[in-house]
Design an enzyme around this catalytic site. Structure first.
Site, PDB file in Angstrom:
ATOM      1  N   ASP A   1      10.128 -13.796 -13.289  1.00  0.00           N
ATOM      2  CA  ASP A   1      10.196 -15.203 -12.874  1.00  0.00           C
ATOM      3  C   ASP A   1      11.606 -15.798 -12.901  1.00  0.00           C
ATOM      4  OD1 ASP A   1      10.496 -15.205 -15.575  1.00  0.00           O
ATOM      5  OD2 ASP A   1       9.116 -16.849 -15.978  1.00  0.00           O
ATOM      6  N   GLU A   2      12.619 -14.964 -12.938  1.00  0.00           N
ATOM      7  CA  GLU A   2      13.986 -15.483 -12.958  1.00  0.00           C
ATOM      8  C   GLU A   2      14.863 -14.629 -12.063  1.00  0.00           C
ATOM      9  OE1 GLU A   2      16.070 -15.995 -16.833  1.00  0.00           O
ATOM     10  OE2 GLU A   2      14.283 -14.932 -17.540  1.00  0.00           O
TER      11      GLU A   2
ATOM     12  N   ASP B   1      14.679 -20.286 -12.221  1.00  0.00           N
ATOM     13  CA  ASP B   1      13.727 -19.920 -13.266  1.00  0.00           C
ATOM     14  C   ASP B   1      12.427 -20.647 -12.974  1.00  0.00           C
ATOM     15  OD1 ASP B   1      12.603 -19.007 -15.543  1.00  0.00           O
ATOM     16  OD2 ASP B   1      13.930 -20.070 -16.932  1.00  0.00           O
TER      17      ASP B   1
END
Lengths: 446, 372
Positions: A137-138, A44
């Site tokens: 973003d993960e 993350d």
């Protein structure tokens, strides 16, 4: 047991028996009995949009930065300095400004974030082919069976990866390492930013026992209320429930949620995540009540959704209109069973009557449109016995898309949107995504 | 109000009227049927605000008057009364209750005042023509199956009834399409029909008119205005609002240049389609027709359950062609082709295909192929 009795130095990757790395002196040590045997990771990025903005403008480095809509709208991301003041993601912007008036507000530049995200994903794919992105973003990574390839166990590989992302891309990540997706995701949240946390099989149950049930994905506010009413306040309480009782309490998902409570999560890391819906929404600077103005915003959003459907080779059979009233009440209206389409004009035609029923003078702060019930674009817009226009319309939008690809998104624009923008100097929020801005617009607060 | 009539007459009249009445209603009086006694007998009326049916039944009227009463309850009661029974209906002065007596049975039913019963104000019906009941039935039967259920293209949710002129002759034409299939049938335009506007009669009204026609003889009167239509069938009259929309230009999709002519024995074809489609997972699965010299091979391939093939003899001498259709659509059309043989005119496997009895038949059907 081997290495796992030793800690891993997350800065120089040496094995450290002490509180600090004997080689480089770093205190950032990863100590866990199972650390070299766990293979499922959740990565993350830390305050992703804000980190990218800070990377690109060093003058922001020591200032609280909020990425989000300028005057209205919500916080997309805020840096950790802003979080100290209580600013959180998804918070209305006016509240964020009240909490942290010195914050610098940056308008999001999605194109840039997508590019950075792609770079990070490429580094992930160098570690394992089993990368499952879950948002910009993960991602989940499954590193099983990669030990010989990398000559190191997954924990070492991940520590190197985190260091490499910081060095090469300039943003930091937090890593959760466990034996299943659920706990990997929980772990990555434990020590943000620049975190690396491990949850092993041995302590999974004990770790979960004192947590709130809403830590489990799928237990939302409603389920949490039902659990609380049944006297279940912690995941530990949930661990003792029989599957039958879980079914009675939480419905068909109950047994699965109970299994998660016991740290049992059999979901594999999947490479391709099917797109289930494509949507776009915008929050207005000022509440909008006028039906014509709402319609224009809707058209701009339809153009955006159509562009994204086109990019993914998808078409839709259903359209959902989303509205949020001035007093923050959400309303959705949907139409299904359409002939598959990927055209902005057709999405708009389907959504327009839905809007007409709602836009009766009431003021709205947000409008959104979603394409759900997705199918392959192959069968879309072929027309039928009662619809001769579809192939022509498709050819027209295809031609416009080609022009936009070649000369930029602004090369061809709908007259209605150009007019609306001319009439409204601060621009149409809905059309923002289609204007290519090379640098983010910064709005400094007074 | 006080009226006496035969159970059979009441049941028949109610049967026509109560079907219009929706069982679930937010407006209570719409669940009722209007019961009105005057010097001509008993008048019953049901409405859903877009379709209204009235029917007269011969009755002995002791006292004129009107009230409204729950349609489905009244229908069920009359249905359960013994054959040949006499039924008396009596409403008290303020019409708050209706008493139904028959033999030793006695029912008291709650009423709502007749003055509150909505009327579908018919207004002026400038166009009026008469048509054989059987002919109107034919226009409906041959098109009804193709009416669309799709809400987004609401203008397809009915039969498009209009008058066309070709080579000096006028014809009354009915068209229905759901985008996948299209049915077009016509009859010589009756006197009075010429000059009427093209109207889209909604699906529910079409279905109810068809039911009224089931036991009708002789002629039917049709009245049309730009917003409403009325069908008078014997003692019953159905008034309906029309769909407010523009019907698509269907003439453009009726293929003109399909030069591959296939003649097939209708019953054999229908049976074969029915048999091979048994292995389809749902009835909408495609059946592939491979047509070559003198024969047609029908096949269905369903990965989940298996496959089926059947060969039938046909009249065909063009280049061989393979084309797929929805088996249910094929059966629907085959059921509406009149003669012993059907004429199929094909272009290629991706183009609309034409089905008729024979060249120049008054009914024609267009079907979009499926990919197979």
């Amino acid at each position: 047991m081997g290495l796992s009795a030793l800690a891993l130095c997350r800065d120089c990757f040496a094995e450290a028996p002490a509180a600090r790395c004997p080689r480089c002196g770093s205190p950032r040590l990863l100590r866990h009995d199972e650390r070299d045997r766990l293979t499922i990771a959740h990565v993350d990025c830390d305050a992703f949009y804000a980190s990218v903005e800070k990377r690109d403008d060093p003058s922001l480095r020591d200032k609280p930065v909020i990425v989000g809509g300028a005057r209205r709208g919500v916080v997309s991301t805020c840096c950790y300095l802003a979080r100290v003041h209580g600013v959180r993601s998804a918070m209305p912007m006016f509240e964020a400004r009240r909490l942290c008036p010195q914050a610098i507000v940056v308008k999001p530049d999605m194109a840039k974030y997508v590019a950075v995200s792609r770079q990070i994903r490429a580094l992930m794919r160098a570690l394992t082919p089993l990368v499952e992105p879950i948002s910009i973003d993960e991602a989940f990574l499954d590193l099983s069976g990669t030990e010989r390839l990398h000559g190191a166990s997954p924990d070492v590989v991940l520590a190197r990866f985190a260091a490499r992302v910081e060095a090469e891309i300039g943003v930091s990540v937090s890593i959760g390492l466990s034996y299943c997706k659920f706990l990997a995701k929980v772990a990555s949240d434990l020590s943000k930013p620049r975190g690396f946390s491990v949850i092993g099989r041995a302590e999974a149950n004990a770790f979960l026992a004192d947590k709130r049930p809403n830590l489990i994905p799928g237990v939302g506010p409603a389920a949490a209320r039902r659990l609380a009413a049944a006297g279940i306040a912690t995941i530990g309480d949930l661990q003792t429930i029989e599957p039958d009782a879980a079914f009675a309490l939480l419905g068909p998902e109950g047994p699965r949620l109970c299994a998660l409570a016991q740290g049992v999560d059999a979901r594999p890391v999947r490479v391709a995540r099917e797109t289930k819906s494509v949507s776009s929404e915008t929050t207005f600077n000022d509440d909008v009540a006028e039906p014509g103005a709402l319609e224009t915003r809707l058209l701009a959003l339809c153009e955006r959704v159509a562009a994204r459907l086109r990019a993914q080779g998808l078409a839709t059979r259903g359209v959902t209109l989303k509205l949020k009233t001035a007093d923050f009440k959400s309303r959705t209206r949907a139409v299904s069973g359409l002939a598959p389409t990927r055209l902005a004009g057709r999405l708009f035609a389907a959504a327009k009557p839905l809007l007409a029923k709602e836009a009766r003078g009431e003021a709205f702060r947000l409008i959104g449109i979603g394409a759900d019930d997705l199918v392959s674009a192959e069968e879309a817009d072929r027309g039928d016995l009662a619809d001769h226009g579809a192939p022509r319309e498709a050819a027209r939008e295809d031609a416009i898309a080609k022009l936009r690809d070649k000369f930029g998104a602004g090369a061809v624009r709908r007259g209605r949107l150009v007019e609306a923008e001319a009439a409204q100097p601060q621009g149409l929020e809905g059309a923002k995504g289609s204007k290519r801005t090379m640098r983010p617009t910064m709005v400094k607060s007074p | 109000m006080k009226v006496t009539l035969e159970r059979a007459a009441l049941l028949k009249a109610l049967g026509h009227v109560y079907r219009i009445v929706e069982r679930r209603n937010t407006i209570p009086i719409l669940a009722n049927v209007l019961v009105e006694a005057d010097k001509d007998g008993l008048l019953l009326k049901g409405t859903d605000l877009s379709v209204e049916t009235t029917e007269r039944a011969p009755a002995e009227v002791a006292k004129a008057g009107a009230t409204t009463v729950a349609a489905h309850i009244l229908f069920d009661i009359v249905g359960k009364l013994p054959d040949g029974a006499q039924v008396s209906l009596e409403a008290d002065g303020d019409a708050s209750r209706l008493t139904l007596r028959s033999g030793r049975s006695r029912f008291q039913l709650q009423c709502l005042p007749a003055s509150d019963f909505p009327a579908l104000s018919a207004g002026d019906m400038p166009h009026r023509f008469e048509l054989e009941a059987a002919e109107l039935g034919r226009l409906i039967d041959k098109t009804q199956f193709a009416i669309s259920q799709e809400e987004t293209r609401y203008y397809l949710n009915g039969i498009y009834l209009h008058v066309v002129e070709s080579s000096g002759k006028h014809a009354l034409r009915a068209v229905a399409t759901d985008g996948h299939r299209l049915a077009r049938v016509e009859t010589p335009a009756p006197k009075g029909a010429v000059g009427m506007p093209g109207v889209i009669v909604p699906r529910k009204a079409v279905g109810e008119v068809r039911k009224l026609l089931a036991d009708a003889e002789g002629t039917v009167t049709v009245e049309v205005s730009p917003t409403k239509a009325r069908f008078v069938v014997g003692s019953a009259a159905l008034t309906t609002k029309l769909i407010d929309g523009t019907y698509p230009d269907y003439a453009r999709v009726i293929p003109q240049g399909n030069d591959k002519r296939l003649v097939v024995e209708k019953q054999a074809f229908k049976d074969a389609v029915d048999r091979v489609s048994t292995v389809s997972s749902d009835r909408g699965r495609a059946v592939k027709l491979a047509v070559g010299d003198g024969k047609m091979t029908l096949s269905v391939n369903n990965p989940d359950s298996g496959s089926a093939t059947e060969e039938i003899e046909v009249d065909y001498d063009s280049t061989p062609i393979e084309i797929g259709f929805n088996s249910r659509y094929l059966l629907d059309i085959a059921a509406q082709v009149d003669g012993d043989t059907a004429l199929v005119r094909l272009a290629d496997s991706g183009s609309p295909t034409l089905f008729q009895d024979r060249d120049g038949a008054s009914a024609l059907f267009v079907l979009m192929p499926m990919r197979v």
